[in-house]
Write a protein that holds these residues in place. Sequence first.
Motif, short mmCIF file in Angstrom:
data_model
loop_
_atom_site.label_atom_id
_atom_site.label_comp_id
_atom_site.label_asym_id
_atom_site.label_seq_id
_atom_site.Cartn_x
_atom_site.Cartn_y
_atom_site.Cartn_z
N LYS A 5 5.54 -6.49 99.47
CA LYS A 5 5.18 -7.76 98.81
C LYS A 5 5.61 -7.72 97.34
N GLU A 6 5.72 -8.89 96.74
CA GLU A 6 6.10 -8.96 95.32
C GLU A 6 4.99 -8.43 94.41
N ILE A 7 5.42 -7.88 93.26
CA ILE A 7 4.48 -7.38 92.25
C ILE A 7 4.60 -8.28 91.02
N SER A 8 3.58 -9.11 90.80
CA SER A 8 3.67 -10.06 89.69
C SER A 8 2.80 -9.67 88.50
N SER A 9 1.81 -8.82 88.75
CA SER A 9 0.90 -8.46 87.66
C SER A 9 0.33 -7.06 87.91
N ASP B 243 -2.67 -6.39 88.32
CA ASP B 243 -3.67 -6.52 89.40
C ASP B 243 -3.08 -6.27 90.78
N ASP B 244 -1.80 -6.65 90.95
CA ASP B 244 -1.15 -6.45 92.26
C ASP B 244 -0.99 -4.97 92.62
N LEU B 245 -1.22 -4.09 91.63
CA LEU B 245 -1.06 -2.65 91.89
C LEU B 245 -2.33 -2.02 92.47
N LYS B 246 -3.45 -2.68 92.27
CA LYS B 246 -4.75 -2.11 92.66
C LYS B 246 -4.79 -1.79 94.16
N LEU C 105 -2.81 -0.25 95.99
CA LEU C 105 -1.51 -0.18 96.67
C LEU C 105 -1.22 1.26 97.12
N ASP D 228 2.31 0.72 101.49
CA ASP D 228 2.77 -0.60 101.06
C ASP D 228 4.06 -0.55 100.26
N VAL E 274 3.60 -5.04 83.53
CA VAL E 274 3.46 -3.92 84.46
C VAL E 274 4.13 -2.68 83.88
#
Lengths: 363, 363
Positions: free
Chosen positions: B163-167, B169-172, B174, B211, B305
């Motif tokens: 999936k795309e990583i935009s922020s 928060d998207d790393l949490k 993962l 992921d 990021v």
Amino acid sequence: MRRRDFLRAGAATALATPALAAPAIAQSAPEIKWRMTSSFSKTMETMYGTSQIVCRYIAEATDNKFLIHPYQAGELAPSRQALDAVSSGSVDCAYTPTNFYVAKDPTLGFGTGIPFGLSSRQQQSWWTFGGGAEIVNSALKRLNVVGIPAGLTGAQMGAWFKKEISSVDDLKGLRWRISGLGGPVLARVGVAPQDIPHIDVYAALEHSTIDAAEFICPHDDEKLGLPKVAKYNYHPCWWESGGMVHLVVNLERWNALPKSYQAIVARACDAASLWMLAKYDAVNAPALKRLTAAGAVLKPFPQAVMEAFYRATNEHHAEQAAKDAHFKKALDSVNAFRKEQLSWLQIAEHSIDNFMVSTRGRA
Amino acid sequence: MRRRDFLRAGAATALATPALAAPAIAQSAPEIKWRMTSSFSKTMETMYGTSQIVCRYIAEATDNKFLIHPYQAGELAPSRQALDAVSSGSVDCAYTPTNFYVAKDPTLGFGTGIPFGLSSRQQQSWWTFGGGAEIVNSALKRLNVVGIPAGLTGAQMGAWFKKEISSVDDLKGLRWRISGLGGPVLARVGVAPQDIPHIDVYAALEHSTIDAAEFICPHDDEKLGLPKVAKYNYHPCWWESGGMVHLVVNLERWNALPKSYQAIVARACDAASLWMLAKYDAVNAPALKRLTAAGAVLKPFPQAVMEAFYRATNEHHAEQAAKDAHFKKALDSVNAFRKEQLSWLQIAEHSIDNFMVSTRGRA
């Protein structure tokens, strides 16, 4: 792999003759003494130092059985005639940039690097895997020599100027010392290029018989004293891309070497390429700091000036390619290779470099 | 020069013993057969290919008197235990990244490259002229081995994501496959790092037990089939800087080599470093084109990021340095070297790279 196949083809020819005459042990490790003429003086300690490294590596790997003695420019042959001395066989080998000889054959410019060409890293990849070795060695073979890359400078500095360059108009009539394929490109934007030996550059700038001079990198420029006679140091260097230097060997002498000695020479040269690049990085960074502390002003060429250089380069290359099929083949090869490499550079090395440069000055 | 002095010191010790027993000719060119365990499988043709190049170069330079046979990961020792096999002497040498062994000693991370560390070119300069060889070989000596750099990957790609990583928060949470010192850094920004062998990565992504996964470069990533199971390929790679790989030799075996063989091994390794970098550039550029044609989406990590990764790295390094004096010495050395190198990079290589990248897509 192609380059090695090329070298190996030479080796096979060479072994055919002496193998019949001498006992096995003598063939495989004969005592050989060669002389190397350098295009550089001892004062250029990194450039000359790399030729010493090549000789030392070969001596170490052969238990001093194969000894090459380096001589600085002028001792055996003048700097710009090193290739001629090897070509005629009066000297066994030379440490020299092939673009010193573009007047003989413009294709030799590709051995060192052309304006707006490949970086040192791309040049090494093109040489080994992109057809570069075959193209440049075809040209060198016509001069009775074989070339083995044995030094990489990395990106060099731009030139030193006595006055600031703010526009393309500021280039008109400028007497600018430059060597290789950069000269005719500069002429197209109105510069009066001067190809004078590096030992005369300081005096020429001091007495204002020239207005600007390119040389190499902070470490060498500092040794030449350039910042004392020209305040403005511009970047980037676009006229020589990566700066590859070669060990150039007389073709008969090369072919007469045992196969293992050819391998030892090739590896010594590879190692010297790695050594020179690492050494330049190690010495240039602190030299840059000293230069700016001593008053040198670092400036980027304005975008419009870079664009003018780039246009003039493309025009000059196209004109040269139209009248010289060998040059055209080399240019097409480099351009195709560069196009793919730039896509890769942009997202890999350049991308992390961008971030790392942005961290400068942070805690 | 320092590294060579180090190697030479080893050689002097070694020669003292056998010189008394054997005739001169036998000492200088004895027949030796070694086994090399690789941390890589044959399917990783560039990484494994470089170990074959090292062996071939040594054979060629010694007229096949010194033969090293490479074995792929798992044949003599598992991938991550190559160093242990050499340490114990069950295998003579290994082709392996030293950062596979950071659990034994975090300082070994500096042999390969640390997060936000040096580029391949800077790493080579630091190793040879900046004290790197002494620092890493001090750590390796405690494991009864000596390390000689024999491969450079250049900047690698970032990771593949489903999936795309935009922020940030998207790393949490993962589940991200990563090796070396990058893992603990990722943990600081909320990622659950997974250190799984590369042969299991494809299946893990396919079955969504992870992921995301970092691996190497387009050429290797393509072979592993990663784009088929994770669409988004991010850049830049910041967790391993340049990726230096070593020939690691058992210390007693190294010391027992004749001086000329030590020199031949060292030059074969230097040449292999140059070869690998050139080869990766040659194969990655076209692989990148194929990957994007096949649907891979290239994306840069968002600036916020990258900043989070950078902060986490600095915090992790500082914490590690506070409890480990060897690590601190290595970190201080790299940081001081990097600071000077970035000034030089910015106006030299990065400056011309910037312009060249801007020419992409022009006629």
